[in-house]
Design an enzyme around this catalytic site. Structure first.
Site, short mmCIF file in Angstrom:
data_model
loop_
_atom_site.label_atom_id
_atom_site.label_comp_id
_atom_site.label_asym_id
_atom_site.label_seq_id
_atom_site.Cartn_x
_atom_site.Cartn_y
_atom_site.Cartn_z
N PHE A 1 0.93 -1.04 0.08
CA PHE A 1 0.21 0.10 -0.13
C PHE A 1 0.87 1.12 -0.07
CE2 PHE A 1 0.88 -0.36 4.55
CZ PHE A 1 1.31 1.04 4.90
N LYS B 1 -1.69 -7.31 -9.23
CA LYS B 1 -2.52 -7.30 -8.02
C LYS B 1 -2.28 -6.06 -7.22
CE LYS B 1 -3.05 -8.36 -3.96
NZ LYS B 1 -3.53 -7.59 -3.34
N GLU C 1 -5.19 -3.94 -1.74
CA GLU C 1 -6.52 -3.75 -1.69
C GLU C 1 -6.66 -2.37 -0.85
OE1 GLU C 1 -4.54 -5.86 -0.27
OE2 GLU C 1 -5.53 -7.19 1.12
N SER D 1 5.56 -7.21 3.20
CA SER D 1 6.04 -7.38 4.42
C SER D 1 6.78 -8.59 4.59
CB SER D 1 4.87 -7.46 5.50
OG SER D 1 3.78 -8.40 5.17
N THR E 1 11.11 -7.23 0.91
CA THR E 1 10.17 -7.39 2.08
C THR E 1 10.44 -6.17 2.96
OG1 THR E 1 11.63 -8.84 2.81
CG2 THR E 1 9.68 -9.89 1.68
N CYS F 1 9.97 1.55 3.20
CA CYS F 1 10.81 0.43 3.29
C CYS F 1 12.43 1.06 3.30
CB CYS F 1 10.73 -0.70 2.29
SG CYS F 1 11.33 0.07 0.57
N GLU G 1 9.94 -4.03 12.47
CA GLU G 1 9.67 -2.86 11.65
C GLU G 1 8.20 -2.42 12.17
OE1 GLU G 1 8.11 -3.99 7.62
OE2 GLU G 1 9.30 -2.40 6.83
#
Ligand code: NAD
Length: 486
Positions: free
Chosen positions: A152, A176, A179, A229, A251, A284, A382
């Site tokens: 996101f 994808k 969401e 993640s 990640t 990140c 994190e």
């Protein structure tokens, strides 16, 4: 009251209704308003999109390399014309201030620019005389349908790490998006259409884990690029490779920024404020642990705290705002939980981000903990929010040793003018992306985004030459053309 739209999937150049029975609200995190609904598409939608992408691949892989590049030049121009609109859309669904969103849009455009130079990138190697009358050459070919799964926090930049280079090298894509922030991708599909990129080359299936699982198990999908993640990335890497796909999974992170006593403290503060609290810490590459040489720790912290207090919290669509919300209520509550935990574990709370917040919106103010140690959860985990942990050390060697204890190794920075310390840092620190006298060392598009340890699972990273390697495979042709046959 205006009706709230439900997003569709984009398959074969058409907007089609998902077969979903479940839907999730897309919420503006600054206002808590529902701005749209996203379908949690089932496997059948993915199967259809992958089939269409496979059919498009049969055609697209044969489109000449320069022609594919020209589509991307066209898309680049269109994106430049829509910069402001795209940035405001990012702010609406993600919350980061428009100035930062504009930076993100620029990063996305640079990926299209880089992919448009595919003519050179697709070149192979040759040897004219490998043995008598024998020549050897290699040719690059796309691998097929690529599944792109994104987080996101960068609704534009991260999908643009995937589809421009994947399609430039001749693959087709099923994206994808997160969401939580799928609106930017929806808008970009219209712009892709405007650029004339043929139907089926880029497709979108909205949803969550069912879409991911369908991509990971569909035999027609040959490569997966995942960004998100650590736990989900590890799962995606294990499942994707078990299904015999190429997988790259970028990640989580816990980036350490080291400030030595000879550093220009004002410049360091200015940079690290951006690194720690920019995008509400939802990066990140965020500067989450600040490692200070004891001699300058108090002076640095006085300046750092003052600069943090000057940040303006609010809706990122307002020009003066410099710190937007975190993405959802659970992210806000989770962060408040970490602040409480940090206090209980014995760290000193210098600035409490739970105070003086707007009534509405998922805000967390800049938070600073001093005297953090490596046994504390606020050092290990994190947090993905505007929380900075301060650790004091005696010199660069202790700073690097501390940094290397983290399970993550995405980025790390050092502020100093001491060349020997810089060299020591570069040679010994565990991190794939280093910054010297700057706060967020996110590489530009033509260098790989190269996290180490639990910040990355795979071999070839996203972006740079790695992405060309990831999205292609080769034929090595050994040929004999005998002079005696003339
Ligand atoms: P996330 O892992 O929750 O979601 C990422 C994607 O995985 C989304 O598309 C989501 O729908 C999907 N997903 C979530 N749970 C799943 C499950 N159980 N099974 C299958 N799919 C699932 O990540 P996020 O919260 O959207 O993004 C934040 C994370 O992304 C942070 O950890 C951040 O460090 C990381 N990130 C890493 C990089 C990098 O380059 N290393 C860049 C950006 C973000």
């Amino acid at each position: 009251m205006a009706t709230i739209k439900t997003l569709k999937n984009y398959i074969g150049g058409q907007w089609v209704d998902s077969h979903a029975t479940e839907f999730e609200d897309i919420i503006n995190p600054a206002t808590e308003e529902v701005i749209a609904k996203v379908p949690l598409s089932p496997q059948e939608d993915v199967t259809k999109a992958v089939k269409v992408a496979q059919e498009a691949f049969e055609m697209w892989q044969r489109v000449s390399v320069p022609k594919r590049g020209r589509y991307l030049f066209k898309l680049q121009n269109i994106l430049v014309d829509h910069k402001q609109e795209l940035a405001e859309l990012i702010t609406l669904e993600n919350g980061k201030p428009v100035a930062e969103a504009l930076g993100e849009v620029q990063r996305g455009i640079e990926n299209v620019e880089n992919a448009a130079s595919v003519t050179n990138l697709m070149m192979g190697d040759t040897v004219s005389t490998a043995a008598t009358d024998i020549e050897v050459a290699n040719y690059r070919y796309p691998i097929g349908v690529i599944g792109g799964i994104t987080p996101f926090n960068f609704p534009m930049m991260v999908p643009f790490w995937i589809f421009p280079m994947a399609i430039a090298t001749g693959n087709t894509v099923v994206l994808k998006p997160s969401e939580k922030t799928p609106l930017l991708t929806e808008r970009v599909m219209d712009l892709i259409e405007e650029a004339g990129i043929p139907n089926g080359v880029v497709n979108v299936v909205n949803g969550g884990r069912d879409v991911v699982n369908a991509l990971l198990t569909d035999p027609l999908v040959k490569g997966i690029t995942f960004v998100g993640s650590k736990n989900v990335g590890e799962y995606v890497y294990r499942t994707g490779t078990q299904n015999l796909k190429r997988v790259q999974a970028l990640t989580g992170a816990k980036n350490h920024v080291i400030v030595l006593k000879d550093a220009n403290l004002d410049k360091a503060v200015e940079n690290i404020i951006g690194g720690a609290f920019g995008s509400a810490g939802e990066r990140c590459m965020a500067a989450s642990v600040i490692v200070l040489e004891e001699a300058i720790a108090d002076e640095f912290l006085a300046k750092f705290k003052q600069a943090a207090e000057e940040l303006v919290i609010g809706n990122g669509l307002e020009g003066t705002v410099t710190l937007g919300p975190v993405i959802r209520k659970d992210a806000q509550e989770r962060t408040f939980g970490y602040i409480e935990k940090g206090i209980q574990e014995g760290a000193e709370l210098l600035l409490d981000g739970r105070k003086n917040l707007p009534q509405t919106g998922y805000f967390v103010g800049p938070t600073i903990f001093d005297h953090v140690t490596t046994d504390m959860a606020i050092w290990k985990d994190e947090i993905f929010a505007p929380v900075a942990s301060i650790v004091r050390v005696k010199d660069v060697k202790e700073a690097v040793a501390l940094t290397n204890q983290s399970e993550f190794a995405n980025g790390s920075c050092i502020f100093t003018n001491n060349a020997s310390a810089i060299r020591y840092f570069r040679e010994h620190v565990d991190a794939g992306m280093l910054g010297i006298n700057l706060g967020v060392p996110a590489p530009i598009a033509w260098f790989a985004f190269s996290g180490w340890k639990n910040s990355f699972f795979g071999d070839l990273h996203a972006n740079g030459k790695d992405s060309v390697e990831f999205y292609t495979h080769r034929k090595v042709v050994t040929a004999r053309y005998a002079e005696t046959d003339i």
